[in-house]
Design a protein around this motif. Structure first.
Motif, PDB file in Angstrom:
ATOM      1  N   TRP A  41      -2.959  15.516   4.119  1.00 47.75           N
ATOM      2  CA  TRP A  41      -3.241  16.774   4.902  1.00 47.75           C
ATOM      3  C   TRP A  41      -1.842  16.937   5.587  1.00 47.75           C
ATOM      4  O   TRP A  41      -1.536  18.219   5.602  1.00 47.75           O
ATOM      5  CB  TRP A  41      -4.519  16.497   5.762  1.00 47.75           C
ATOM      6  N   LEU A  42      -1.247  16.188   6.301  1.00 51.40           N
ATOM      7  CA  LEU A  42      -0.178  16.220   6.781  1.00 51.40           C
ATOM      8  C   LEU A  42       1.258  16.628   5.935  1.00 51.40           C
ATOM      9  O   LEU A  42       2.331  17.340   6.429  1.00 51.40           O
ATOM     10  CB  LEU A  42       0.281  15.198   7.829  1.00 51.40           C
ATOM     11  N   GLY A  43       1.049  16.365   4.609  1.00 52.47           N
ATOM     12  CA  GLY A  43       1.742  16.564   3.578  1.00 52.47           C
ATOM     13  C   GLY A  43       3.001  15.405   3.924  1.00 52.47           C
ATOM     14  O   GLY A  43       4.308  15.709   3.189  1.00 52.47           O
ATOM     15  N   ILE A  44       2.677  14.222   3.850  1.00 52.30           N
ATOM     16  CA  ILE A  44       3.533  13.110   4.115  1.00 52.30           C
ATOM     17  C   ILE A  44       3.464  12.543   2.711  1.00 52.30           C
ATOM     18  O   ILE A  44       2.367  12.026   2.384  1.00 52.30           O
ATOM     19  CB  ILE A  44       3.603  12.344   5.052  1.00 52.30           C
ATOM     20  N   GLY A  45       4.662  12.407   1.790  1.00 47.97           N
ATOM     21  CA  GLY A  45       4.610  11.775   0.519  1.00 47.97           C
ATOM     22  C   GLY A  45       5.024  10.152   0.813  1.00 47.97           C
ATOM     23  O   GLY A  45       6.158  10.118   1.478  1.00 47.97           O
ATOM     24  N   PHE A  46       4.427   9.507   0.046  1.00 44.04           N
ATOM     25  CA  PHE A  46       4.914   8.152  -0.062  1.00 44.04           C
ATOM     26  C   PHE A  46       5.111   7.410  -1.529  1.00 44.04           C
ATOM     27  O   PHE A  46       4.313   7.998  -2.483  1.00 44.04           O
ATOM     28  CB  PHE A  46       3.717   7.269   0.413  1.00 44.04           C
ATOM     29  N   GLY A  47       6.058   6.826  -1.560  1.00 45.56           N
ATOM     30  CA  GLY A  47       6.290   6.255  -2.968  1.00 45.56           C
ATOM     31  C   GLY A  47       6.083   4.973  -3.197  1.00 45.56           C
ATOM     32  O   GLY A  47       5.319   4.291  -2.169  1.00 45.56           O
ATOM     33  N   GLY A  48       5.571   4.331  -4.438  1.00 44.81           N
ATOM     34  CA  GLY A  48       5.135   2.917  -4.810  1.00 44.81           C
ATOM     35  C   GLY A  48       3.675   2.975  -4.597  1.00 44.81           C
ATOM     36  O   GLY A  48       3.081   3.885  -4.108  1.00 44.81           O
ATOM     37  N   SER A  49       3.322   1.842  -4.597  1.00 41.32           N
ATOM     38  CA  SER A  49       1.793   1.429  -4.461  1.00 41.32           C
ATOM     39  C   SER A  49       1.556   1.216  -2.802  1.00 41.32           C
ATOM     40  O   SER A  49       2.495   0.854  -2.343  1.00 41.32           O
ATOM     41  CB  SER A  49       1.373   0.050  -5.153  1.00 41.32           C
ATOM     42  N   VAL A  50       0.427   1.157  -2.431  1.00 40.76           N
ATOM     43  CA  VAL A  50      -0.109   0.893  -1.121  1.00 40.76           C
ATOM     44  C   VAL A  50      -0.279  -0.621  -1.188  1.00 40.76           C
ATOM     45  O   VAL A  50      -1.148  -1.060  -1.947  1.00 40.76           O
ATOM     46  CB  VAL A  50      -1.294   1.572  -0.722  1.00 40.76           C
ATOM     47  N   ARG A  51       0.413  -1.291  -0.058  1.00 38.21           N
ATOM     48  CA  ARG A  51       0.066  -2.802   0.191  1.00 38.21           C
ATOM     49  C   ARG A  51      -1.027  -2.697   1.205  1.00 38.21           C
ATOM     50  O   ARG A  51      -0.948  -2.275   2.203  1.00 38.21           O
ATOM     51  CB  ARG A  51       1.303  -3.240   0.548  1.00 38.21           C
ATOM     52  N   ARG A  52      -2.248  -3.505   0.894  1.00 37.46           N
ATOM     53  CA  ARG A  52      -3.191  -3.998   1.883  1.00 37.46           C
ATOM     54  C   ARG A  52      -2.941  -5.254   2.229  1.00 37.46           C
ATOM     55  O   ARG A  52      -2.940  -6.346   1.488  1.00 37.46           O
ATOM     56  CB  ARG A  52      -4.503  -3.683   1.185  1.00 37.46           C
ATOM     57  N   GLN A  53      -3.012  -5.728   3.396  1.00 39.00           N
ATOM     58  CA  GLN A  53      -2.504  -6.978   4.014  1.00 39.00           C
ATOM     59  C   GLN A  53      -4.038  -7.833   3.610  1.00 39.00           C
ATOM     60  O   GLN A  53      -3.534  -9.140   3.370  1.00 39.00           O
ATOM     61  CB  GLN A  53      -2.412  -7.093   5.364  1.00 39.00           C
ATOM     62  N   SER A  54      -4.938  -7.319   3.621  1.00 48.37           N
ATOM     63  CA  SER A  54      -6.158  -8.207   3.331  1.00 48.37           C
ATOM     64  C   SER A  54      -6.123  -8.936   1.938  1.00 48.37           C
ATOM     65  O   SER A  54      -6.793  -9.731   1.842  1.00 48.37           O
ATOM     66  CB  SER A  54      -7.536  -7.480   3.570  1.00 48.37           C
ATOM     67  N   GLU A  55      -5.265  -8.313   1.134  1.00 47.87           N
ATOM     68  CA  GLU A  55      -5.270  -8.801  -0.302  1.00 47.87           C
ATOM     69  C   GLU A  55      -4.072  -9.845  -0.482  1.00 47.87           C
ATOM     70  O   GLU A  55      -3.848 -10.401  -1.611  1.00 47.87           O
ATOM     71  CB  GLU A  55      -4.936  -7.612  -1.385  1.00 47.87           C
ATOM     72  N   HIS A  56      -3.489 -10.256   0.509  1.00 48.79           N
ATOM     73  CA  HIS A  56      -2.037 -11.008   0.775  1.00 48.79           C
ATOM     74  C   HIS A  56      -2.267 -12.063   1.661  1.00 48.79           C
ATOM     75  O   HIS A  56      -1.319 -12.923   1.934  1.00 48.79           O
ATOM     76  CB  HIS A  56      -0.939 -10.123   0.844  1.00 48.79           C
ATOM     77  N   PHE A  57      -3.522 -12.731   2.072  1.00 49.87           N
ATOM     78  CA  PHE A  57      -3.884 -13.843   2.779  1.00 49.87           C
ATOM     79  C   PHE A  57      -3.012 -15.165   2.104  1.00 49.87           C
ATOM     80  O   PHE A  57      -2.493 -15.992   3.006  1.00 49.87           O
ATOM     81  CB  PHE A  57      -5.208 -14.044   2.941  1.00 49.87           C
ATOM     82  N   PRO A  58      -3.027 -15.361   1.019  1.00 50.00           N
ATOM     83  CA  PRO A  58      -2.437 -16.474   0.454  1.00 50.00           C
ATOM     84  C   PRO A  58      -0.769 -16.391   0.718  1.00 50.00           C
ATOM     85  O   PRO A  58      -0.231 -17.524   0.944  1.00 50.00           O
ATOM     86  CB  PRO A  58      -2.579 -16.635  -1.149  1.00 50.00           C
ATOM     87  N   ALA A  59      -0.217 -15.258   0.727  1.00 50.09           N
ATOM     88  CA  ALA A  59       1.169 -15.454   1.239  1.00 50.09           C
ATOM     89  C   ALA A  59       1.434 -15.738   2.512  1.00 50.09           C
ATOM     90  O   ALA A  59       2.468 -16.386   2.894  1.00 50.09           O
ATOM     91  CB  ALA A  59       1.918 -13.996   0.609  1.00 50.09           C
TER      92      ALA A  59
END
Length: 288
Positions: free
Chosen positions: A68-86
Motif C-alpha cells: 500500500w505504501l508503494g515500496i517494492g522489494f526484490g528477491g524472495s522474503v526470508r522468514r527467520q522461523s524457517e532457518h533455525f538450523p542455521a
C-alpha cells in the motif's frame, strides 16, 4: 563491504508481533531512499523468531501495508522461523570454541544476583553476574540431561580474548558519507545469544541472516545503534563480513517516546481506515 565491486543490498526486517505503524513506515522509506542513492537492491525479511507473538495474519498484514505504501522489494522474503538450523550451527560453532555456556537462571534470579547497583548493558538490563559461567562441564551436562530450561550466553571475556579487536565498522550519514567507528562489545556483558524457547536471539539471527543474504548496508533505527557493537563482535567470531551501518532517527509519539505496538500506537491499517493515503504518509514523514 562498500567497495564498488560488491553488490549493494539492504533489508527491511520487521517483526510480525503487531501491525506496522508510522515508525516502521519511516524505517522502510529510509531504506528505500538509501537503496536508491546507493544504486542497490532492497529486500524484505520477516523476523519471526518469537513463537508466541508472531502470527501468520500479521505477516500478511506487513506485506499488505508495504505494498500500500508503494515500496517494492526484490528477491524472495526470508522468514527467520524457517532457518533455525542455521542459527543452531552458529551457536554450535561458538560452543565448540568454548565461547558460549548454558545459563539456567531465570530473569528474576539474574536481577537478584546482580546486586543493587550492577553495571548495565545498553538496553538497561544488569550485566549477568556469571552464576552459570562457573559451573563445571559435568554440572552443565547434568542440568541439560535433567531437562532444565536454559539459554546460551556469550562468554564476553573469552570472546574478546579470541577476537581482541579493535573491531572497526563503517557508519553512513544521511548523505551516504562513511566514517569509521570502533565497537565496544564489552558493554553488553555475557549477552544471551540463544533463548530458552528458540535456538537463537535477535542479535545472533540478524548477524547470520545479514551474511546469508549478502547485506552490504544495514539501515535501522537509532534504538539499535548500540547493538552494532555486539553484532560486530559476533561477525568477527563467526568469520562473517561486516556491513556498513546507518541508524536513523526515530518517529516519536505525542509523549516524546518512540512509537510501539505494545503501547497502542496507531497502525498503518488504522490510518488507511481513516482515509489517509500513501502520499500523505510519505509527506508526513518527510518523503513527499
Amino acid at each position: 563491504m562498500t567497495g564498488s565491486s560488491v553488490p549493494i543490498r539492504l533489508r527491511f526486517a520487521p517483526s510480525p508481533n503487531g501491525r506496522l505503524h508510522l515508525g516502521h513506515a519511516y524505517s522502510a522509506l529510509v531504506n528505500e531512499l538509501f537503496a536508491a542513492r546507493l544504486g542497490g537492491d532492497l529486500i524484505l525479511r520477516i523476523e519471526d523468531i518469537d513463537p508466541v507473538r508472531s502470527r501468520p495474519d500479521l505477516i500478511a498484514a506487513i506485506a499488505d501495508d508495504l505494498a500500500w505504501l508503494g515500496i517494492g522489494f526484490g528477491g524472495s522474503v526470508r522468514r527467520q522461523s524457517e532457518h533455525f538450523p542455521a542459527y543452531r550451527r552458529a551457536v554450535d560453532a561458538l560452543r565448540s570454541r568454548g565461547l558460549v555456556y548454558p545459563c539456567f537462571c531465570s530473569r528474576a534470579a539474574v536481577i537478584a544476583a546482580a546486586g543493587p547497583e550492577p553495571p548495565r548493558d545498553p538496553d538497561g538490563a544488569p550485566h549477568y553476574p556469571g552464576t552459570c559461567r562457573v559451573l563445571s562441564q559435568d554440572e552443565r551436562a547434568s542440568h541439560i540431561a535433567a531437562g532444565l530450561p536454559h539459554s546460551w550466553r556469550l562468554d564476553m571475556n573469552r570472546a574478546l580474548a579470541q577476537a581482541p579487536g579493535p573491531h572497526r565498522f563503517s557508519c553512513l550519514d544521511a548523505d551516504c558519507l562513511e566514517t569509521s567507528h570502533v565497537a565496544d562489545p564489552a558493554r553488553w556483558g555475557d549477552a544471551p545469544i540463544a533463548r530458552r524457547d528458540v535456538p537463537t536471539s535477535y542479535h545472533l539471527s540478524v548477524v547470520v541472516d545479514d551474511a546469508a543474504q549478502d547485506i552490504s548496508h544495514v539501515v535501522r533505527g537509532a534504538d539499535l545503534a548500540a547493538s552494532t557493537d555486539l553484532h560486530v563482535l559476533l561477525q568477527a567470531l563467526l568469520g562473517l563480513e561486516c556491513p556498513a551501518y546507518h541508524h536513523h532517527a526515530l518517529i516519536l509519539g505525542p509523549d516524546g517516546t518512540k512509537l510501539a505496538k505494545s503501547r497502542g500506537s496507531e497502525s498503518l491499517g488504522d490510518l488507511r481506515a481513516r482515509g489517509v493515503t500513501p502520499a500523505e504518509i510519505r509527506r508526513r514523514l518527510g518523503f513527499g
